[in-house]
Write an enzyme that holds these catalytic residues in place. Structure first.
Site, short mmCIF file in Angstrom:
data_model
loop_
_atom_site.label_atom_id
_atom_site.label_comp_id
_atom_site.label_asym_id
_atom_site.label_seq_id
_atom_site.Cartn_x
_atom_site.Cartn_y
_atom_site.Cartn_z
N ASP A 13 -59.86 81.31 29.25
CA ASP A 13 -60.02 79.82 29.94
C ASP A 13 -58.66 79.45 30.65
O ASP A 13 -58.46 78.33 30.95
CB ASP A 13 -60.55 78.75 28.93
CG ASP A 13 -61.82 79.12 28.14
OD1 ASP A 13 -62.49 79.82 28.86
OD2 ASP A 13 -61.81 78.79 27.00
N LYS A 16 -59.33 81.95 35.43
CA LYS A 16 -59.72 83.09 36.16
C LYS A 16 -60.67 83.11 37.07
O LYS A 16 -60.47 83.62 38.47
CB LYS A 16 -59.98 84.40 35.28
CG LYS A 16 -58.90 84.67 34.20
CD LYS A 16 -59.37 85.47 33.32
CE LYS A 16 -60.62 84.87 32.20
NZ LYS A 16 -59.95 84.09 31.15
N GLY A 40 -67.04 82.27 30.43
CA GLY A 40 -67.40 81.15 31.05
C GLY A 40 -66.32 81.04 32.39
O GLY A 40 -65.29 80.32 32.03
N HIS A 41 -66.68 81.41 33.62
CA HIS A 41 -65.70 81.40 34.60
C HIS A 41 -66.24 80.01 35.53
O HIS A 41 -67.10 80.22 36.30
CB HIS A 41 -65.68 82.61 35.14
CG HIS A 41 -64.90 83.45 34.37
ND1 HIS A 41 -64.88 84.69 34.68
CD2 HIS A 41 -64.58 83.51 33.07
CE1 HIS A 41 -64.03 85.57 33.53
NE2 HIS A 41 -64.26 84.61 32.70
N GLN A 221 -62.02 86.63 29.07
CA GLN A 221 -61.39 86.22 27.89
C GLN A 221 -59.75 86.38 28.25
O GLN A 221 -59.47 86.11 29.37
CB GLN A 221 -61.66 87.23 26.74
CG GLN A 221 -63.05 87.13 25.80
CD GLN A 221 -64.15 87.73 26.83
OE1 GLN A 221 -64.27 88.94 27.16
NE2 GLN A 221 -65.01 86.74 27.35
P1 GDP Z 1 -61.61 81.00 32.88
O1 GDP Z 1 -62.41 81.25 31.90
O2 GDP Z 1 -60.56 81.72 32.86
O3 GDP Z 1 -62.46 81.32 34.54
O4 GDP Z 1 -61.35 79.48 32.90
P2 GDP Z 1 -62.44 78.36 32.44
O5 GDP Z 1 -63.53 78.16 33.72
O6 GDP Z 1 -63.30 78.39 31.31
O7 GDP Z 1 -61.54 76.81 32.37
C1 GDP Z 1 -60.80 76.61 33.29
C2 GDP Z 1 -61.14 75.10 33.49
O8 GDP Z 1 -59.95 74.57 34.04
C3 GDP Z 1 -62.34 74.64 34.44
O9 GDP Z 1 -62.91 73.73 34.08
C4 GDP Z 1 -61.82 74.71 35.80
O10 GDP Z 1 -62.45 73.95 36.71
C5 GDP Z 1 -60.35 73.97 35.57
N1 GDP Z 1 -59.35 74.28 36.20
C6 GDP Z 1 -58.75 75.51 37.00
N2 GDP Z 1 -57.73 75.36 37.54
C7 GDP Z 1 -57.23 74.09 37.36
C8 GDP Z 1 -56.15 73.27 37.77
O11 GDP Z 1 -55.04 73.71 38.07
N3 GDP Z 1 -56.18 71.90 37.27
C9 GDP Z 1 -57.19 71.33 36.48
N4 GDP Z 1 -57.03 69.98 35.97
N5 GDP Z 1 -58.30 72.13 36.24
C10 GDP Z 1 -58.37 73.27 36.53
P1 IMO Z 2 -63.39 83.35 29.24
O1 IMO Z 2 -63.67 84.70 30.04
C1 IMO Z 2 -62.06 81.90 25.54
C2 IMO Z 2 -63.29 83.55 21.86
C3 IMO Z 2 -64.37 82.82 21.01
C4 IMO Z 2 -63.94 83.34 19.70
C5 IMO Z 2 -63.61 84.91 20.00
C6 IMO Z 2 -64.70 85.90 19.67
O2 IMO Z 2 -64.01 82.13 29.70
O3 IMO Z 2 -61.78 83.07 29.37
P2 IMO Z 2 -66.81 86.41 20.68
O4 IMO Z 2 -68.18 85.61 21.37
O5 IMO Z 2 -66.23 87.17 22.09
O6 IMO Z 2 -67.03 87.63 19.90
O7 IMO Z 2 -65.70 85.50 20.28
O8 IMO Z 2 -63.29 84.93 21.30
N1 IMO Z 2 -63.74 83.61 23.17
C7 IMO Z 2 -63.20 83.08 24.13
N2 IMO Z 2 -62.53 82.08 24.39
N3 IMO Z 2 -62.63 82.16 26.65
C8 IMO Z 2 -63.41 83.11 26.90
O9 IMO Z 2 -63.86 83.74 27.75
C9 IMO Z 2 -63.77 83.50 25.50
N4 IMO Z 2 -64.81 84.93 24.98
C10 IMO Z 2 -64.55 84.55 23.59
O10 IMO Z 2 -64.19 81.65 21.03
O11 IMO Z 2 -62.84 82.86 19.33
MG MG Z 3 -63.94 80.32 30.45
#
Ligand code: GDP
Ligand code: IMO
Ligand code: MG
Length: 423
Positions: A13, A16, A40-41, A221
């Site tokens: 998270d 990416k 979840g991107h 991840q």
């Molecule tokens: P990923 O899994 O690495 O793609 O990241 P996620 O989408 O799960 O989580 C990142 C969260 O931070 C999302 O809700 C994005 O919209 C948000 N986000 C990304 N960059 C920024 C930033 O620079 N500032 C803030 N406030 N939110 C951001």
């Molecule tokens: P993105 O790509 C954050 C965590 C789960 C759990 C562990 C194992 O959005 O960054 P799994 O379902 O993979 O067997 O769970 O890994 N986990 C993540 N945490 N971002 C993710 O993906 C994750 N994918 C798995 O919360 O701790």
């Molecule tokens: Mg994510």
């Protein structure tokens, strides 16, 4: 050409999806190499917000080719829902999404097994996303898995065999479940999958690289969730590091070019497991609130803490990171001071190396830096950065030994600042 890789350096998270979308105009192909719908991107632009799970984040800019590589595990019903939602919003992918025939399928019983194993672990559960990731990779490694290519020939019998194995395990665990209710949707997903180009993406990517095309591999991840190097057993089941891009796409190590390592200005984690710099008081609450730190897919509150330079240095080493990207700078705008963990203490001894003993708990050693107390979200260039923010960047670059090339100051595509740093 070489293939560039973008991956998370923390516990996932990091942002990416946002950055892959930002970098997409510079590439011909975007490819996911591991993980599955546990990801979840999130992408935000022009007032719209999308959350991608199995589909690469390169689908929104300029008709690029996107690839689901062999290292990915695919749930047909979730994939169908994701692709249909995108098509409904004007992004039809059937012509420009290639799926590896070697990607493994998440069966309905993998999801049930994930839940059963978690429930059997009780209080020591991993806190998985419940998407069947662990059981699917387990079947892959134990040579019992089903792959996307299998749906094209005599699938029914292979499916039945796999399901009966799983049902036997569930019976032994005495776990109650309802397979029928999810099976219909799953088979609709299988039919839907057949509309896509199911192909040998390993050959395709190498041919494209040889023809001078540019490819960006998108990690899911984060490094601290890697099955070998993360905080085992509280990890995911795939290789989330740069080496995973080689095995997850079929490219040779010498073909890796830039490695973009992405991290938040602080740290988060979802699910159980060690998190040395976690904050349990109102400062952690403030981070969660400012950063909207709730899972993109599960909605679970993310645990929040200070940046951990011991873990980051380890992640940079494992991945051979050539460029750093710092996300969510704006989340710390109203902090008076900001802490950074520079070492751990274990049994009274200080270490700067990420240790095996992480699992037993380590004491973080912090330095404290002044906060910038400035609203970062409207900034357009690094010339506008406050002195304290520049000092934070310099401190991180010096501790980590790699330049920070991109700074993100908000969730929107436009809230991204490319710095002028020299290599
Ligand atoms: P990923 O899994 O690495 O793609 O990241 P996620 O989408 O799960 O989580 C990142 C969260 O931070 C999302 O809700 C994005 O919209 C948000 N986000 C990304 N960059 C920024 C930033 O620079 N500032 C803030 N406030 N939110 C951001
Ligand atoms: P993105 O790509 C954050 C965590 C789960 C759990 C562990 C194992 O959005 O960054 P799994 O379902 O993979 O067997 O769970 O890994 N986990 C993540 N945490 N971002 C993710 O993906 C994750 N994918 C798995 O919360 O701790
Ligand atoms: Mg994510």
């Amino acid at each position: 050409m070489k293939i560039d890789v973008l991956l998370g350096l923390q516990w996932g998270d990091e942002g990416k999806g946002k950055v892959v979308d930002v970098l997409t105009p510079g590439y011909d192909i975007i490819a996911r190499f591991q993980g599955g719908p546990n990801a979840g991107h999130t992408l935000e632009f022009e007032g719209e917000k999308y959350v991608l799970r199995s589909i690469p984040s390169g689908i929104f800019q300029g008709g690029k080719t996107n690839i689901v590589g062999n290292g990915v595990v695919l749930d047909p019903s979730l994939f169908k829902a994701e692709a249909e939602a995108l098509a409904a919003s004007g992004h039809d992918l059937t012509k420009r999404l290639l799926i590896s025939k070697k990607a493994h399928l998440i069966l309905p019983t993998h999801r049930i097994l994930d839940a059963a194993y978690e429930s059997a672990k009780g209080s020591s559960k991993i806190g998985t996303t419940g998407k069947g990731i662990g059981p699917t990779y387990t079947d892959k490694v134990s040579r019992n898995g089903l792959r996307v290519g299998d749906i094209l020939h005599d699938f029914e019998s292979k499916y039945k065999l796999a399901i009966s194995r799983h049902e036997e395990i569930l019976r032994q665990m005495n776990y109650q479940y309802d397979l029928q209710s999810i099976e219909k949707e799953w088979f609709e997903g299988i039919e839907f999958l057949k509309k896509f180009q199911l192909t040998d993406t390993d050959h395709f990517i190498n041919e494209q690289l040889n023809e001078g095309k540019t490819v960006l591999a998108e990690g899911a991840q984060g490094t601290m969730l890697d099955v070998d190097f993360g905080s085992y057993p509280f990890v995911t089941s795939s290789s989330t590091i740069c080496a995973g891009a080689c095995t997850g796409l079929g490219v040779a190590p010498r073909k890796i070019g830039e490695v973009y390592g992405i991290f938040k200005a602080y740290c988060t984690r979802v699910g159980s497991g060690p998190f040395p710099t976690e904050i349990f008081d109102e400062t952690g609450e403030l981070m969660r609130k400012n950063g909207n730190e709730f899972g993109s897919v599960t909605g679970r509150p993310r645990r929040c803490g200070w940046i951990d330079l011991v873990a980051l240095r380890y992640a940079i080493m494992l991945n051979g990171v050539t460029q750093l990207i710092m996300m969510k700078s704006d989340v710390m705008d109203n902090f008076d001071t900001i802490k950074a963990c520079v070492a751990y203490e274990i049994d009274g001894i200080e270490t700067e190396n990420f240790p095996f003993e992480i699992i037993d708990g380590v004491k973080p050693i912090y330095v404290e830096l002044p906060g910038w107390k400035t609203i970062m979200t409207k900034m357009q260039s690094e010339d506008e950065f406050p002195v304290e923010f520049n000092a934070y960047l310099s401190f991180l670059e010096e501790s980590l030994g790699v330049n920070i090339k991109i700074v993100s100051v908000g969730p929107d595509r436009a809230q991204t600042i490319i710095r002028y740093t020299e290599d």
